[in-house]
Design a protein around this motif. Structure first.
Motif, mmCIF file in Angstrom:
data_model
loop_
_atom_site.group_PDB
_atom_site.id
_atom_site.type_symbol
_atom_site.label_atom_id
_atom_site.label_comp_id
_atom_site.label_asym_id
_atom_site.label_seq_id
_atom_site.Cartn_x
_atom_site.Cartn_y
_atom_site.Cartn_z
ATOM 1 N N GLY A 165 0.818 -1.205 0.000
ATOM 2 C CA GLY A 165 0.000 0.000 0.000
ATOM 3 C C GLY A 165 0.855 1.260 0.000
ATOM 4 N N THR A 166 1.983 1.209 0.678
ATOM 5 C CA THR A 166 2.876 2.370 0.732
ATOM 6 C C THR A 166 3.290 2.762 -0.684
ATOM 7 N N ARG A 167 3.572 1.740 -1.480
ATOM 8 C CA ARG A 167 3.983 1.976 -2.868
ATOM 9 C C ARG A 167 2.840 2.609 -3.669
ATOM 10 N N VAL A 168 1.628 2.141 -3.431
ATOM 11 C CA VAL A 168 0.460 2.725 -4.127
ATOM 12 C C VAL A 168 0.288 4.181 -3.708
ATOM 13 N N ILE A 169 0.411 4.451 -2.411
ATOM 14 C CA ILE A 169 0.254 5.827 -1.899
ATOM 15 C C ILE A 169 1.286 6.740 -2.562
ATOM 16 N N ALA A 170 2.526 6.254 -2.639
ATOM 17 C CA ALA A 170 3.603 7.089 -3.191
ATOM 18 C C ALA A 170 3.308 7.487 -4.640
ATOM 19 N N ARG A 171 2.722 6.548 -5.390
ATOM 20 C CA ARG A 171 2.396 6.869 -6.792
ATOM 21 C C ARG A 171 1.189 7.788 -6.868
ATOM 22 N N ALA A 172 0.231 7.595 -5.954
ATOM 23 C CA ALA A 172 -1.035 8.346 -6.020
ATOM 24 C C ALA A 172 -0.881 9.786 -5.549
ATOM 25 N N VAL A 173 0.068 10.009 -4.621
ATOM 26 C CA VAL A 173 0.246 11.351 -4.052
ATOM 27 C C VAL A 173 1.707 11.754 -4.273
ATOM 28 N N PRO A 174 2.032 12.143 -5.512
ATOM 29 C CA PRO A 174 3.436 12.388 -5.859
ATOM 30 C C PRO A 174 4.057 13.456 -4.963
ATOM 31 N N GLY A 175 5.247 13.161 -4.487
ATOM 32 C CA GLY A 175 5.997 14.141 -3.700
ATOM 33 C C GLY A 175 5.596 14.211 -2.239
ATOM 34 N N ALA A 176 4.509 13.567 -1.843
ATOM 35 C CA ALA A 176 4.048 13.681 -0.450
ATOM 36 C C ALA A 176 4.963 12.915 0.501
ATOM 37 N N GLU A 177 5.099 13.465 1.696
ATOM 38 C CA GLU A 177 5.775 12.718 2.757
ATOM 39 C C GLU A 177 4.847 11.583 3.207
ATOM 40 N N ILE A 178 5.433 10.407 3.447
ATOM 41 C CA ILE A 178 4.641 9.242 3.887
ATOM 42 C C ILE A 178 5.245 8.706 5.179
ATOM 43 N N VAL A 179 4.381 8.452 6.144
ATOM 44 C CA VAL A 179 4.820 7.819 7.391
ATOM 45 C C VAL A 179 4.194 6.431 7.418
ATOM 46 N N ALA A 180 5.022 5.404 7.329
ATOM 47 C CA ALA A 180 4.545 4.022 7.294
ATOM 48 C C ALA A 180 4.784 3.401 8.662
ATOM 49 N N VAL A 181 3.699 3.094 9.358
ATOM 50 C CA VAL A 181 3.798 2.582 10.729
ATOM 51 C C VAL A 181 3.658 1.065 10.689
ATOM 52 N N GLU A 182 4.680 0.353 11.141
ATOM 53 C CA GLU A 182 4.627 -1.113 11.082
ATOM 54 C C GLU A 182 5.330 -1.725 12.295
ATOM 55 N N PRO A 183 4.550 -2.248 13.262
ATOM 56 C CA PRO A 183 5.153 -2.762 14.494
ATOM 57 C C PRO A 183 5.789 -4.146 14.380
ATOM 58 N N SER A 184 5.436 -4.940 13.368
ATOM 59 C CA SER A 184 6.008 -6.292 13.284
ATOM 60 C C SER A 184 7.401 -6.234 12.663
ATOM 61 N N ALA A 185 8.387 -6.741 13.418
ATOM 62 C CA ALA A 185 9.777 -6.639 12.932
ATOM 63 C C ALA A 185 9.947 -7.378 11.606
ATOM 64 N N GLY A 186 9.324 -8.532 11.463
ATOM 65 C CA GLY A 186 9.472 -9.309 10.231
ATOM 66 C C GLY A 186 8.919 -8.559 9.035
ATOM 67 N N LEU A 187 7.687 -8.045 9.181
ATOM 68 C CA LEU A 187 7.085 -7.312 8.060
ATOM 69 C C LEU A 187 7.792 -5.983 7.827
ATOM 70 N N ARG A 188 8.263 -5.377 8.927
ATOM 71 C CA ARG A 188 8.979 -4.098 8.780
ATOM 72 C C ARG A 188 10.280 -4.295 7.991
ATOM 73 N N SER A 189 10.888 -5.465 8.099
ATOM 74 C CA SER A 189 12.115 -5.740 7.318
ATOM 75 C C SER A 189 11.787 -5.732 5.833
ATOM 76 N N VAL A 190 10.662 -6.338 5.469
ATOM 77 C CA VAL A 190 10.242 -6.329 4.060
ATOM 78 C C VAL A 190 9.992 -4.888 3.624
ATOM 79 N N LEU A 191 9.286 -4.139 4.482
ATOM 80 C CA LEU A 191 8.930 -2.740 4.173
ATOM 81 C C LEU A 191 10.179 -1.884 3.975
ATOM 82 N N LEU A 192 11.114 -1.990 4.920
ATOM 83 C CA LEU A 192 12.333 -1.170 4.828
ATOM 84 C C LEU A 192 13.123 -1.520 3.577
ATOM 85 N N ALA A 193 13.189 -2.817 3.261
ATOM 86 C CA ALA A 193 13.929 -3.226 2.061
ATOM 87 C C ALA A 193 13.252 -2.661 0.811
#
Ligand code: SAM
Length: 239
Positions: free
Chosen positions: A48-76
């Protein structure tokens, strides 16, 4: 907070990918023309973060993800793309504990509302009422079941990667008023021979459309349907 995705993180992002093929276009449409910052609640691996970035060009995005495993995928995923790396901040707290921008252009909560109990939801609606900028929007989806009933086991994902195939199965049992527990099984096959099985359980709080409307009305907010009906998506606009 407990990480309910600790055992399943390696499977969740790839199993959500096909759903995002359907969720992405209506989410983009719902966010069109907005300004940032945009908060992605429970961003998971960042589809979804990727979709948001395309939909709102240039906007700052704060992606909140508490699970360390999923956050590793997100950060990568964020780190690999210059377009994301420059403007996506990944926060490791739960949404209710995270320090967010004072004013929000938009808030996106896809496939996550069931993780919040009724008092937690009240805090989310309060935050929207207080901090969504004029003209801002929140977009969320409600997932079945709409009542705390048992859901028989079914296979919801079947993904092939190389010689391996990954199956996701889920069933739910009632777990008290307004609540179910999802019992998930993730099976791995190598050349079609069983190669592993992981189980995980998630608490899930039920919310249906009348409940959403009633809860939001207490905060002066009104949800409207957006996207194809089968996706259960709602948009909340700040006037
Ligand atoms: C089913 S996944 C959906 C991930 C992502 N939104 C997507 O649709 O691809 C639910 C996510 O919500 C996150 N989550 C659970 N409790 C949360 C909380 N209190 N605050 C923020 N995120 C939470 C989980 O760690 C998980 O990544």
């Amino acid at each position: 907070m407990a990480d309910e995705y600790e055992r399943s993180a390696e499977f969740v992002d790839m199993m959500l990918a096909p759903h995002w093929a359907a969720l992405g276009p209506p989410l983009s449409e719902a966010l069109a023309g907005l300004a940032g910052p945009v908060v992605d609640v429970g961003a998971g691996g960042g589809h979804g973060t990727r979709v948001i970035a395309r939909a709102v060009p240039g906007a700052e995005i704060v992606a909140v993800e508490p699970s360390a495993g999923l956050r590793s995928v997100l950060l990568a995923r964020v780190n690999e793309s210059a377009g994301l790396r420059d403007r996506v901040t990944v926060l490791p707290e739960g949404f209710l504990e995270a320090t967010l921008p004072e004013r929000l252009g938009a808030l996106v909560a896809m496939n996550v509302i069931g993780h919040f109990d009724p008092p937690g939801r009240q805090r989310i609606w309060r935050l929207l009422a207080d901090r969504l900028a004029p003209g801002g929007r929140a977009v969320l989806n409600l997932q079945p079941p709409s009542e705390p009933t048992a859901v028989p086991e079914s296979r919801f994902a079947d993904v092939r990667v190389g010689r391996r195939r990954y199956e996701g199965l889920g069933r739910a049992v009632p777990a008290g008023p307004g609540r179910i527990t999802w019992h998930m099984t993730y099976r791995t096959f190598h050349d079609e021979r069983p190669a592993g099985e992981v189980t995980a359980s998630y608490d899930w709080w039920i919310l249906d459309e009348p409940g959403l409307k009633a809860e939001l009305a207490e905060h002066g907010l009104t949800p409207g349907r957006t996207g194809p009906p089968e996706l259960g998506m709602y948009m909340i606009a700040c006037t």
